[in-house]
Design a protein around this motif. Structure first.
Motif, PDB file in Angstrom:
ATOM      1  N   ARG A  19     -14.866 -10.244 -12.579  1.00  0.00           N
ATOM      2  CA  ARG A  19     -13.586  -9.679 -12.195  1.00  0.00           C
ATOM      3  C   ARG A  19     -13.656  -9.232 -10.749  1.00  0.00           C
ATOM      4  O   ARG A  19     -14.484  -8.373 -10.403  1.00  0.00           O
ATOM      5  CB  ARG A  19     -13.188  -8.497 -13.082  1.00  0.00           C
ATOM      6  N   LEU A  20     -12.830  -9.832  -9.931  1.00  0.00           N
ATOM      7  CA  LEU A  20     -12.742  -9.428  -8.536  1.00  0.00           C
ATOM      8  C   LEU A  20     -11.683  -8.340  -8.392  1.00  0.00           C
ATOM      9  O   LEU A  20     -10.674  -8.347  -9.089  1.00  0.00           O
ATOM     10  CB  LEU A  20     -12.366 -10.621  -7.655  1.00  0.00           C
ATOM     11  N   SER A  21     -11.953  -7.419  -7.475  1.00  0.00           N
ATOM     12  CA  SER A  21     -11.001  -6.356  -7.180  1.00  0.00           C
ATOM     13  C   SER A  21     -10.639  -6.394  -5.709  1.00  0.00           C
ATOM     14  O   SER A  21     -11.456  -6.781  -4.871  1.00  0.00           O
ATOM     15  CB  SER A  21     -11.599  -4.987  -7.515  1.00  0.00           C
ATOM     16  N   CYS A  22      -9.430  -5.961  -5.418  1.00  0.00           N
ATOM     17  CA  CYS A  22      -8.958  -5.870  -4.038  1.00  0.00           C
ATOM     18  C   CYS A  22      -8.286  -4.512  -3.888  1.00  0.00           C
ATOM     19  O   CYS A  22      -7.270  -4.252  -4.541  1.00  0.00           O
ATOM     20  CB  CYS A  22      -7.983  -6.991  -3.723  1.00  0.00           C
ATOM     21  N   ALA A  23      -8.870  -3.673  -3.064  1.00  0.00           N
ATOM     22  CA  ALA A  23      -8.326  -2.333  -2.834  1.00  0.00           C
ATOM     23  C   ALA A  23      -7.504  -2.335  -1.555  1.00  0.00           C
ATOM     24  O   ALA A  23      -7.986  -2.770  -0.506  1.00  0.00           O
ATOM     25  CB  ALA A  23      -9.458  -1.324  -2.735  1.00  0.00           C
ATOM     26  N   ALA A  24      -6.278  -1.846  -1.662  1.00  0.00           N
ATOM     27  CA  ALA A  24      -5.381  -1.803  -0.511  1.00  0.00           C
ATOM     28  C   ALA A  24      -5.222  -0.373  -0.025  1.00  0.00           C
ATOM     29  O   ALA A  24      -5.153   0.561  -0.818  1.00  0.00           O
ATOM     30  CB  ALA A  24      -4.027  -2.377  -0.893  1.00  0.00           C
ATOM     31  N   SER A  25      -5.157  -0.213   1.268  1.00  0.00           N
ATOM     32  CA  SER A  25      -4.910   1.105   1.847  1.00  0.00           C
ATOM     33  C   SER A  25      -4.000   0.954   3.051  1.00  0.00           C
ATOM     34  O   SER A  25      -3.852  -0.135   3.605  1.00  0.00           O
ATOM     35  CB  SER A  25      -6.217   1.772   2.264  1.00  0.00           C
ATOM     36  N   GLY A  26      -3.408   2.029   3.440  1.00  0.00           N
ATOM     37  CA  GLY A  26      -2.539   2.016   4.610  1.00  0.00           C
ATOM     38  C   GLY A  26      -1.075   2.065   4.247  1.00  0.00           C
ATOM     39  O   GLY A  26      -0.320   2.821   4.841  1.00  0.00           O
ATOM     40  N   ARG A  27      -0.656   1.262   3.309  1.00  0.00           N
ATOM     41  CA  ARG A  27       0.720   1.294   2.834  1.00  0.00           C
ATOM     42  C   ARG A  27       0.695   0.986   1.347  1.00  0.00           C
ATOM     43  O   ARG A  27      -0.225   0.404   0.821  1.00  0.00           O
ATOM     44  CB  ARG A  27       1.582   0.259   3.584  1.00  0.00           C
ATOM     45  N   ILE A  28       1.763   1.359   0.662  1.00  0.00           N
ATOM     46  CA  ILE A  28       1.781   1.121  -0.773  1.00  0.00           C
ATOM     47  C   ILE A  28       1.842  -0.375  -1.060  1.00  0.00           C
ATOM     48  O   ILE A  28       2.548  -1.123  -0.396  1.00  0.00           O
ATOM     49  CB  ILE A  28       2.964   1.841  -1.443  1.00  0.00           C
ATOM     50  N   LEU A  29       1.068  -0.786  -2.024  1.00  0.00           N
ATOM     51  CA  LEU A  29       0.933  -2.201  -2.333  1.00  0.00           C
ATOM     52  C   LEU A  29       2.168  -2.765  -3.015  1.00  0.00           C
ATOM     53  O   LEU A  29       2.428  -3.960  -2.942  1.00  0.00           O
ATOM     54  CB  LEU A  29      -0.301  -2.403  -3.221  1.00  0.00           C
ATOM     55  N   ASN A  96      -4.958 -11.422  -0.444  1.00  0.00           N
ATOM     56  CA  ASN A  96      -3.867 -11.583   0.507  1.00  0.00           C
ATOM     57  C   ASN A  96      -2.667 -10.783   0.028  1.00  0.00           C
ATOM     58  O   ASN A  96      -2.372 -10.766  -1.170  1.00  0.00           O
ATOM     59  CB  ASN A  96      -3.519 -13.066   0.623  1.00  0.00           C
ATOM     60  N   ALA A  97      -2.006 -10.103   0.963  1.00  0.00           N
ATOM     61  CA  ALA A  97      -0.770  -9.383   0.660  1.00  0.00           C
ATOM     62  C   ALA A  97       0.277  -9.818   1.679  1.00  0.00           C
ATOM     63  O   ALA A  97      -0.024  -9.899   2.873  1.00  0.00           O
ATOM     64  CB  ALA A  97      -0.987  -7.880   0.725  1.00  0.00           C
ATOM     65  N   TYR A  98       1.463 -10.109   1.197  1.00  0.00           N
ATOM     66  CA  TYR A  98       2.458 -10.637   2.122  1.00  0.00           C
ATOM     67  C   TYR A  98       3.869 -10.220   1.724  1.00  0.00           C
ATOM     68  O   TYR A  98       4.166 -10.002   0.552  1.00  0.00           O
ATOM     69  CB  TYR A  98       2.363 -12.161   2.190  1.00  0.00           C
ATOM     70  N   VAL A  99       4.715 -10.100   2.739  1.00  0.00           N
ATOM     71  CA  VAL A  99       6.138  -9.903   2.531  1.00  0.00           C
ATOM     72  C   VAL A  99       6.841 -10.466   3.759  1.00  0.00           C
ATOM     73  O   VAL A  99       6.464 -10.164   4.887  1.00  0.00           O
ATOM     74  CB  VAL A  99       6.490  -8.422   2.305  1.00  0.00           C
ATOM     75  N   GLY A 100       7.779 -11.360   3.544  1.00  0.00           N
ATOM     76  CA  GLY A 100       8.422 -12.035   4.665  1.00  0.00           C
ATOM     77  C   GLY A 100       7.397 -12.819   5.463  1.00  0.00           C
ATOM     78  O   GLY A 100       6.629 -13.594   4.903  1.00  0.00           O
ATOM     79  N   THR A 101       7.366 -12.606   6.752  1.00  0.00           N
ATOM     80  CA  THR A 101       6.419 -13.309   7.623  1.00  0.00           C
ATOM     81  C   THR A 101       5.177 -12.465   7.910  1.00  0.00           C
ATOM     82  O   THR A 101       4.327 -12.879   8.695  1.00  0.00           O
ATOM     83  CB  THR A 101       7.082 -13.678   8.956  1.00  0.00           C
ATOM     84  N   THR A 102       5.072 -11.329   7.286  1.00  0.00           N
ATOM     85  CA  THR A 102       3.928 -10.437   7.486  1.00  0.00           C
ATOM     86  C   THR A 102       2.916 -10.631   6.374  1.00  0.00           C
ATOM     87  O   THR A 102       3.276 -10.615   5.198  1.00  0.00           O
ATOM     88  CB  THR A 102       4.391  -8.978   7.500  1.00  0.00           C
ATOM     89  N   GLU A 103       1.667 -10.817   6.754  1.00  0.00           N
ATOM     90  CA  GLU A 103       0.639 -10.946   5.739  1.00  0.00           C
ATOM     91  C   GLU A 103      -0.657 -10.326   6.228  1.00  0.00           C
ATOM     92  O   GLU A 103      -0.917 -10.220   7.423  1.00  0.00           O
ATOM     93  CB  GLU A 103       0.416 -12.408   5.345  1.00  0.00           C
ATOM     94  N   TYR A 104      -1.465  -9.921   5.260  1.00  0.00           N
ATOM     95  CA  TYR A 104      -2.750  -9.288   5.525  1.00  0.00           C
ATOM     96  C   TYR A 104      -3.817  -9.955   4.682  1.00  0.00           C
ATOM     97  O   TYR A 104      -3.542 -10.439   3.569  1.00  0.00           O
ATOM     98  CB  TYR A 104      -2.679  -7.797   5.200  1.00  0.00           C
ATOM     99  N   TRP A 105      -5.038  -9.958   5.220  1.00  0.00           N
ATOM    100  CA  TRP A 105      -6.176 -10.575   4.545  1.00  0.00           C
ATOM    101  C   TRP A 105      -7.342  -9.598   4.466  1.00  0.00           C
ATOM    102  O   TRP A 105      -7.547  -8.777   5.369  1.00  0.00           O
ATOM    103  CB  TRP A 105      -6.642 -11.816   5.317  1.00  0.00           C
ATOM    104  N   GLY A 106      -8.097  -9.739   3.394  1.00  0.00           N
ATOM    105  CA  GLY A 106      -9.348  -9.018   3.307  1.00  0.00           C
ATOM    106  C   GLY A 106     -10.469  -9.841   3.937  1.00  0.00           C
ATOM    107  O   GLY A 106     -10.233 -10.943   4.444  1.00  0.00           O
ATOM    108  N   GLN A 107     -11.676  -9.299   3.881  1.00  0.00           N
ATOM    109  CA  GLN A 107     -12.818  -9.958   4.518  1.00  0.00           C
ATOM    110  C   GLN A 107     -13.511 -10.949   3.591  1.00  0.00           C
ATOM    111  O   GLN A 107     -14.359 -11.730   4.036  1.00  0.00           O
ATOM    112  CB  GLN A 107     -13.830  -8.899   4.993  1.00  0.00           C
TER     113      GLN A 107
END
Length: 115
Positions: A19-29, A96-107
């Motif tokens: 089971r892989l986990s992805c923790a998000a911080s900075g803004r609500i997921l 990966n988290a995305y909304v519209g043209t904005t996206e973020y990636w983990g390492q």
């Protein structure tokens, strides 16, 4: 800005589970669609699974019935449950988290399936 940190990658035998986990911080997921991608050695990055903010899911044909994406918005976590793993699932897995043209990636987190 969203920071994503993956964990849970490991060496596992064929037929095993992770089971892989992805923790998000900075803004609500909860305002982002989320996805898992993977990049096998020497190959391009490919989509594995995705989940919209409304909970709809989509999977690559190669993992349907074996992988499950889920999210816990209260904890800002995204999961990828991987069952019946095969050697061809060996790859670096990225959140990966995305909304519209904005996206973020983990390492990324490494998954190796080998006997």
């Amino acid at each position: 800005q969203v920071q994503l940190v993956e964990s849970g990658g490991d060496l596992v035998q064929p037929g095993g589970s992770l089971r892989l986990s992805c923790a998000a911080s900075g803004r609500i997921l909860s305002i982002y669609h989320v996805a898992w991608y993977r990049q096998p050695p020497g190959k391009q990055r490919e989509s594995v699974a995705a989940m919209t903010t409304g909970g709809s899911t989509n999977y690559a044909n190669s993992v349907k019935g074996r992988f499950t994406i889920s999210r816990d918005n209260a904890k800002n976590l995204v999961y990828l449950q991987m069952n019946n793993l095969k050697p061809e699932d060996t790859a670096m897995y990225y959140c990966n988290a995305y909304v519209g043209t904005t996206e973020y990636w983990g390492q990324g987190t490494q998954v190796t399936v080998s006997s």
